[in-house]
Design a protein around this motif. Structure first.
Motif, PDB file in Angstrom:
ATOM      1  N   THR A 105       0.840  -1.204   0.000  1.00 24.87           N
ATOM      2  CA  THR A 105       0.000   0.000   0.000  1.00 24.87           C
ATOM      3  C   THR A 105       0.875   1.253   0.000  1.00 24.87           C
TER       4      THR A 105
ATOM      5  N   ALA B 226       1.430   4.102  -3.009  1.00 25.14           N
ATOM      6  CA  ALA B 226       1.128   5.510  -2.732  1.00 25.14           C
ATOM      7  C   ALA B 226       2.355   6.402  -2.898  1.00 25.14           C
TER       8      ALA B 226
ATOM      9  N   PHE C 103      -5.598  13.991   9.404  1.00 24.01           N
ATOM     10  CA  PHE C 103      -6.640  12.977   9.221  1.00 24.01           C
ATOM     11  C   PHE C 103      -7.292  12.598  10.547  1.00 24.01           C
TER      12      PHE C 103
ATOM     13  N   ASP D 105     -10.736  10.982  10.380  1.00 21.90           N
ATOM     14  CA  ASP D 105     -10.696   9.624   9.822  1.00 21.90           C
ATOM     15  C   ASP D 105     -10.085   8.633  10.806  1.00 21.90           C
TER      16      ASP D 105
ATOM     17  N   ASP E  86      -7.053   2.014   2.604  1.00 20.89           N
ATOM     18  CA  ASP E  86      -7.346   3.236   1.852  1.00 20.89           C
ATOM     19  C   ASP E  86      -6.914   4.476   2.630  1.00 20.89           C
ATOM     20  N   LEU E  87      -7.120   4.454   3.921  1.00 24.49           N
ATOM     21  CA  LEU E  87      -6.703   5.571   4.768  1.00 24.49           C
ATOM     22  C   LEU E  87      -5.176   5.658   4.817  1.00 24.49           C
TER      23      LEU E  87
ATOM     24  N   THR F 292      -3.205   4.847   2.443  1.00 24.85           N
ATOM     25  CA  THR F 292      -2.841   5.448   1.157  1.00 24.85           C
ATOM     26  C   THR F 292      -2.967   6.971   1.208  1.00 24.85           C
ATOM     27  N   LYS F 293      -4.073   7.468   1.729  1.00 25.48           N
ATOM     28  CA  LYS F 293      -4.289   8.922   1.815  1.00 25.48           C
ATOM     29  C   LYS F 293      -3.223   9.589   2.678  1.00 25.48           C
ATOM     30  N   VAL F 294      -2.921   8.982   3.803  1.00 24.69           N
ATOM     31  CA  VAL F 294      -1.941   9.560   4.721  1.00 24.69           C
ATOM     32  C   VAL F 294      -0.561   9.578   4.071  1.00 24.69           C
TER      33      VAL F 294
ATOM     34  N   LYS G  87       0.199   9.631   0.849  1.00 28.23           N
ATOM     35  CA  LYS G  87       0.226  10.651  -0.209  1.00 28.23           C
ATOM     36  C   LYS G  87       0.330  12.049   0.389  1.00 28.23           C
ATOM     37  N   PHE G  88      -0.355  12.286   1.486  1.00 27.72           N
ATOM     38  CA  PHE G  88      -0.242  13.566   2.191  1.00 27.72           C
ATOM     39  C   PHE G  88       1.198  13.802   2.626  1.00 27.72           C
TER      40      PHE G  88
END
Length: 121
Positions: free
Chosen positions: A28, A32, A75, A78, A100-101, A103-105, A107-108
């Motif tokens: 993951t 990302a 986040f 979340d 998924d979370l 991944t977002k973190v 990328k941030f």
């Protein structure tokens, strides 16, 4: 603290069911942040791109994910279902891991580290 040569050695030190979770977290993060390099820092798997991005590790009852305090703060809503601290979040092993979370973190954190690097130049 046990020392590991690389992330493969770290993951191999756990039971198969935990290895599967750790490998999926690793994948993951790689997806990302494809430019990030793998390392072992503080005895944990670490991804580095313009500085440390994230660390992760397995414990008896949870997976520790360490995206720095800014990765937690960005986040916080979340991450509300999980135990958090300064720069750390705990994902219980007996609950679904929020890939998924993650991944977002990640990328941030990539963007955050890029901005920091540009400010230094």
């Amino acid at each position: 603290m046990k020392e590991y040569a690389d992330i493969n050695a770290f993951i191999a030190d756990f039971p198969e069911e935990i290895q599967a979770i750790l490998e999926r977290i690793r994948t993951t993060i790689q997806e990302a942040a494809p430019e990030a390099k793998e390392a072992i820092k503080y005895g944990m798997p670490t991804f580095v791109s313009n500085g440390n991005l994230v660390h992760f590790a397995a414990y008896k009852n949870h997976i520790g994910f360490y995206p720095a305090p800014t990765g937690i703060d960005a986040f916080i809503e979340d991450l509300a279902p999980y135990r958090t601290g300064k720069g750390t979040v705990q994902f219980p092993i007996d609950k679904p891991i929020p890939y998924d979370l993650i991944t977002k973190v990640v990328k941030f954190r990539v963007e955050e580290n890029l901005k920091k690097r540009k400010k230094k130049n």
